[in-house]
Design an enzyme around this catalytic site. Structure first.
Site, PDB file in Angstrom:
ATOM      1  N   LYS A  22       0.846  -1.209   0.000  1.00 10.62           N
ATOM      2  CA  LYS A  22       0.000   0.000   0.000  1.00 10.62           C
ATOM      3  C   LYS A  22       0.877   1.252   0.000  1.00 10.62           C
ATOM      4  O   LYS A  22       0.690   2.159  -0.810  1.00 10.62           O
ATOM      5  CB  LYS A  22      -0.896   0.003   1.242  1.00 10.62           C
ATOM      6  CG  LYS A  22      -1.507   1.369   1.548  1.00 10.62           C
ATOM      7  CD  LYS A  22      -2.391   1.359   2.779  1.00 10.62           C
ATOM      8  CE  LYS A  22      -1.696   1.616   4.088  1.00 10.62           C
ATOM      9  NZ  LYS A  22      -1.366   3.034   4.382  1.00 10.62           N
ATOM     10  N   ASN A  23       1.826   1.312   0.922  1.00 11.05           N
ATOM     11  CA  ASN A  23       2.579   2.556   1.104  1.00 11.05           C
ATOM     12  C   ASN A  23       3.589   2.811  -0.019  1.00 11.05           C
ATOM     13  O   ASN A  23       4.087   3.927  -0.160  1.00 11.05           O
ATOM     14  CB  ASN A  23       3.267   2.570   2.470  1.00 11.05           C
ATOM     15  CG  ASN A  23       2.254   2.756   3.591  1.00 11.05           C
ATOM     16  OD1 ASN A  23       1.095   3.104   3.333  1.00 11.05           O
ATOM     17  ND2 ASN A  23       2.674   2.518   4.823  1.00 11.05           N
ATOM     18  N   CYS A 116      -4.328  12.783  13.357  1.00 13.42           N
ATOM     19  CA  CYS A 116      -5.080  11.547  13.201  1.00 13.42           C
ATOM     20  C   CYS A 116      -4.893  10.698  14.454  1.00 13.42           C
ATOM     21  O   CYS A 116      -4.276  11.144  15.424  1.00 13.42           O
ATOM     22  CB  CYS A 116      -4.660  10.805  11.945  1.00 13.42           C
ATOM     23  SG  CYS A 116      -3.086  10.008  12.094  1.00 13.42           S
ATOM     24  N   ARG A 121       1.056  14.596  13.223  1.00 15.89           N
ATOM     25  CA  ARG A 121       1.482  14.387  11.843  1.00 15.89           C
ATOM     26  C   ARG A 121       1.444  15.644  10.972  1.00 15.89           C
ATOM     27  O   ARG A 121       0.716  15.700   9.970  1.00 15.89           O
ATOM     28  CB  ARG A 121       0.677  13.258  11.205  1.00 15.89           C
ATOM     29  CG  ARG A 121       0.782  11.962  11.990  1.00 15.89           C
ATOM     30  CD  ARG A 121       0.068  10.830  11.342  1.00 15.89           C
ATOM     31  NE  ARG A 121       0.763  10.296  10.179  1.00 15.89           N
ATOM     32  CZ  ARG A 121       0.282   9.334   9.399  1.00 15.89           C
ATOM     33  NH1 ARG A 121      -0.899   8.823   9.656  1.00 15.89           N
ATOM     34  NH2 ARG A 121       0.971   8.885   8.379  1.00 15.89           N
ATOM     35  N   ASP A 304       4.893   0.602  11.989  1.00 12.83           N
ATOM     36  CA  ASP A 304       3.666  -0.016  11.469  1.00 12.83           C
ATOM     37  C   ASP A 304       3.501  -1.469  11.914  1.00 12.83           C
ATOM     38  O   ASP A 304       2.486  -2.100  11.595  1.00 12.83           O
ATOM     39  CB  ASP A 304       3.640   0.069   9.933  1.00 12.83           C
ATOM     40  CG  ASP A 304       3.420   1.492   9.448  1.00 12.83           C
ATOM     41  OD1 ASP A 304       3.001   2.341  10.255  1.00 12.83           O
ATOM     42  OD2 ASP A 304       3.681   1.755   8.252  1.00 12.83           O
ATOM     43  N   ARG A 396      -8.426  -0.569   4.798  1.00 12.33           N
ATOM     44  CA  ARG A 396      -7.587   0.442   4.138  1.00 12.33           C
ATOM     45  C   ARG A 396      -6.251  -0.150   3.708  1.00 12.33           C
ATOM     46  O   ARG A 396      -5.658   0.326   2.738  1.00 12.33           O
ATOM     47  CB  ARG A 396      -7.298   1.601   5.105  1.00 12.33           C
ATOM     48  CG  ARG A 396      -8.512   2.409   5.436  1.00 12.33           C
ATOM     49  CD  ARG A 396      -8.124   3.599   6.254  1.00 12.33           C
ATOM     50  NE  ARG A 396      -7.086   4.372   5.568  1.00 12.33           N
ATOM     51  CZ  ARG A 396      -6.498   5.429   6.078  1.00 12.33           C
ATOM     52  NH1 ARG A 396      -6.839   5.856   7.270  1.00 12.33           N
ATOM     53  NH2 ARG A 396      -5.571   6.078   5.404  1.00 12.33           N
TER      54      ARG A 396
HETATM   55  N1  EPU Z   1       6.789  14.662  10.599  1.00 14.39           N
HETATM   56  C1  EPU Z   1       6.885  16.005  10.925  1.00 14.39           C
HETATM   57  N2  EPU Z   1       6.800  16.914   9.898  1.00 14.39           N
HETATM   58  C2  EPU Z   1       6.654  16.549   8.607  1.00 14.39           C
HETATM   59  C3  EPU Z   1       6.568  15.178   8.280  1.00 14.39           C
HETATM   60  C4  EPU Z   1       6.652  14.257   9.304  1.00 14.39           C
HETATM   61  O1  EPU Z   1       7.007  16.377  12.092  1.00 14.39           O
HETATM   62  O2  EPU Z   1       6.587  17.430   7.741  1.00 14.39           O
HETATM   63  C5  EPU Z   1       6.875  13.662  11.667  1.00 14.39           C
HETATM   64  C6  EPU Z   1       5.586  12.865  11.803  1.00 14.39           C
HETATM   65  O3  EPU Z   1       4.616  13.539  12.587  1.00 14.39           O
HETATM   66  C7  EPU Z   1       6.095  11.599  12.447  1.00 14.39           C
HETATM   67  C8  EPU Z   1       7.481  11.414  11.810  1.00 14.39           C
HETATM   68  O4  EPU Z   1       7.839  12.700  11.316  1.00 14.39           O
HETATM   69  O5  EPU Z   1       6.215  11.780  13.824  1.00 14.39           O
HETATM   70  C9  EPU Z   1       7.560  10.420  10.669  1.00 14.39           C
HETATM   71  O6  EPU Z   1       6.524  10.682   9.754  1.00 14.39           O
HETATM   72  P1  EPU Z   1       6.620  10.321   8.201  1.00 14.39           P
HETATM   73  O7  EPU Z   1       6.514  11.575   7.405  1.00 14.39           O
HETATM   74  O8  EPU Z   1       7.797   9.447   7.960  1.00 14.39           O
HETATM   75  O9  EPU Z   1       5.282   9.475   8.013  1.00 14.39           O
HETATM   76  P2  EPU Z   1       4.278   9.497   6.798  1.00 14.39           P
HETATM   77  O10 EPU Z   1       5.004   9.663   5.523  1.00 14.39           O
HETATM   78  O11 EPU Z   1       3.148  10.400   7.101  1.00 14.39           O
HETATM   79  C10 EPU Z   1       4.450   6.940   6.295  1.00 14.39           C
HETATM   80  C11 EPU Z   1       3.488   5.794   6.205  1.00 14.39           C
HETATM   81  C12 EPU Z   1       2.996   5.443   7.599  1.00 14.39           C
HETATM   82  C13 EPU Z   1       4.209   5.063   8.449  1.00 14.39           C
HETATM   83  C14 EPU Z   1       5.220   6.220   8.463  1.00 14.39           C
HETATM   84  C15 EPU Z   1       6.491   5.899   9.209  1.00 14.39           C
HETATM   85  C16 EPU Z   1       2.491   6.085   4.041  1.00 14.39           C
HETATM   86  C17 EPU Z   1       1.293   6.415   3.236  1.00 14.39           C
HETATM   87  N3  EPU Z   1       2.377   6.159   5.355  1.00 14.39           N
HETATM   88  O12 EPU Z   1       3.721   8.029   6.863  1.00 14.39           O
HETATM   89  O13 EPU Z   1       2.155   4.318   7.472  1.00 14.39           O
HETATM   90  O14 EPU Z   1       3.799   4.775   9.752  1.00 14.39           O
HETATM   91  O15 EPU Z   1       5.559   6.568   7.102  1.00 14.39           O
HETATM   92  O16 EPU Z   1       7.113   4.795   8.673  1.00 14.39           O
HETATM   93  O17 EPU Z   1       3.520   5.723   3.506  1.00 14.39           O
HETATM   94  C18 EPU Z   1       0.338   2.913   7.971  1.00 14.39           C
HETATM   95  O18 EPU Z   1       0.531   2.343   6.888  1.00 14.39           O
HETATM   96  O19 EPU Z   1      -0.424   2.455   8.860  1.00 14.39           O
HETATM   97  C19 EPU Z   1       1.042   4.163   8.245  1.00 14.39           C
HETATM   98  C20 EPU Z   1       0.647   5.015   9.195  1.00 14.39           C
END
Ligand code: EPU
Length: 417
Positions: A22-23, A116, A121, A304, A396
């Site tokens: 998915k991701n 969320c 996030r 995850d 999802r």
């Molecule tokens: N963060 C910030 N600022 C930003 C971006 C991120 O503070 O601009 C923080 C986030 O709040 C978090 C950390 O950095 O505390 C890491 O967040 P990241 O951006 O890596 O997460 P994401 O891209 O929103 C993806 C996956 C998540 C997975 C995380 C971490 C997708 C669609 N989602 O989220 O997957 O947990 O990386 O590996 O790729 C799931 O599949 O259940 C899921 C939540």
């Protein structure tokens, strides 16, 4: 809202095929916005989040056709640069269109995702990076408005390793003028899958999979034909589910290298995991040992899978400490696991799990995707009946999980509401 009814205590046995990630699929499909013409995407899982990203791409003007796991998209004719609140609210990964829309059309209006169930996030690092590349960013009426004649290459340091931020900027930088250097970039396999896709489209990228990625912008990209990697989180969930039931299961089509941190942790608890012809075999142990787990960016233990391994540690001998370092509020499953008899106490970023002899079935509620997966794992090992409501969370990210588990001998039924 559908429910799952699980009768616990059945040992999982047999073979299960792991679906596409998915991701990884989400950013890969979004990258279709970057080129004129039809691209072909293989190994696309059939999931609610994939249907949402398809709706979002269609909203921007993309045409698509496809059957089963193969999807063809022509995302090049962008007719609308706005990602509306309703779609972003349903799925935060919708913000991945921001970089490609600005790079391609010079403007984007994307709803700000709210917090969320697992944390606040924010997307501040995505925005800071786009600003460094010359975009003008305004926040208005709950929307991010970004403008740039042409993005310029820049040196960007991510204060936190961010998967979505790295992906957004990779796509933006592919079409920027000049060279972009991403430092402290995310190293997740999903990022590498996106970089490979962009390279297949003609992008010039070096270092994907390391924490420094260099992208030399090009004038245009072409359509591509690519495959999405297997879902390491789905695979990990099945490894844990098989292990907790004392089962013997072969996972087909997963990438063992992506699962190293989990495999080593499972071995620490006494579970046998070994590569076999065509897959990965997991065998349960007469007694599961406790183990401490700390979530970290890849190649560390994935956040995850934190909820799912906690369900396993809940029935281990001894105490384990589970530390969540990625998200600030990712322990929503704890209260539900406790309803099944688990002995878990949360203190800040740590959860202390004292293993109990057995869990007992009860009604529980899913709060987010991975929390629901953990409750399924717990339900499989709990004595008696567990009713899991709000199954839409699990839909999802897990393709027909109840069918795959039933084929392995579990007793799990979907009750349509
Ligand atoms: N963060 C910030 N600022 C930003 C971006 C991120 O503070 O601009 C923080 C986030 O709040 C978090 C950390 O950095 O505390 C890491 O967040 P990241 O951006 O890596 O997460 P994401 O891209 O929103 C993806 C996956 C998540 C997975 C995380 C971490 C997708 C669609 N989602 O989220 O997957 O947990 O990386 O590996 O790729 C799931 O599949 O259940 C899921 C939540």
């Amino acid at each position: 809202m559908d429910k799952f009814i699980i009768e616990g205590g059945k040992r999982l046995e047999g073979r299960v095929r792991i679906s596409g990630s998915k991701n990884a699929a989400l950013p890969v499909l979004v990258s279709s916005l970057l080129a004129d013409g039809w691209s072909t995407y293989r190994n696309i899982p059939d999931l609610a989040d994939i249907r949402t990203i398809k709706r979002l791409l269609a909203n921007h003007g993309a045409q698509m056709e496809g059957q089963g796991e193969t999807l063809r998209i022509n995302g090049g004719n962008i007719s609308n640069c706005e990602a509306p609140y309703d779609l972003v609210r349903t799925m935060r990964a919708s913000v991945l269109v921001l970089g490609p829309l600005v790079a391609r059309t010079g403007k984007a209006r994307v709803s700000l995702p709210g917090g969320c169930a697992i944390g606040a996030r924010p997307i501040n690092l995505h925005l800071k990076a786009l600003e460094a590349m010359g975009a003008e960013i305004d926040l208005r009426e709950g929307y991010v408005e970004a403008k740039a004649k042409r993005l310029k290459g820049a040196r960007i340091y991510f204060d936190i390793s961010t998967v979505g931020g790295t992906e957004n900027i990779l796509m933006a930088a592919a079409l920027a003028k000049g060279t972009t250097r991403l430092e402290n970039a995310a190293k997740e396999p999903e990022v590498v899958n996106l970089a490979d896709t962009l390279e297949a489209m003609g992008a010039k990228i070096k270092g994907a999979g390391t924490d420094v990625i260099t992208i030399e912008g090009v004038e245009g990209l072409r359509p591509c034909e690519v495959s999405v990697i297997p879902d390491r989180i789905e695979a990990g969930t099945f490894l844990i589910a098989a292990a907790v039931t004392g089962g013997d299961v072969v996972l087909e089509g997963c990438d063992t290298n992506h699962l190293d941190a989990l495999i080593l942790k499972l071995r620490e608890t006494g579970i046998t995991v070994e590569p076999v012809d065509g897959g990965l075999r997991v065998r349960g142990a007469p007694e599961i040992r406790s183990a401490d787990v700390k979530t970290l960016p890849y190649p560390g233990f994935p956040t995850d899978l934190q909820a799912q391994i906690m369900a396993l540690l809940a029935v281990a001998r001894g105490s384990s400490v589970v530390t969540e370092t990625i998200f600030e509020n990712r322990f929503m499953h704890v209260a539900e696991l406790r309803r099944l008899g688990a002995d878990i106490v949360v203190d800040g970023h740590n959860a202390v799990v004292k293993g109990v002899k057995r869990l007992k079935g009860a009604p529980v509620m899913a709060t987010d995707l991975r929390a629901s997966a953990s409750l399924v794992v717990a339900g499989l090992v709990a004595e008696g009946k567990t009713t899991l409501s709000r199954v839409y969370h699990i839909d999802r990210g897990y393709q027909t999980i109840e069918k795959k588990l039933t084929a392995l001998g579990a007793s799990i039924k979907r009750v349509r509401a």
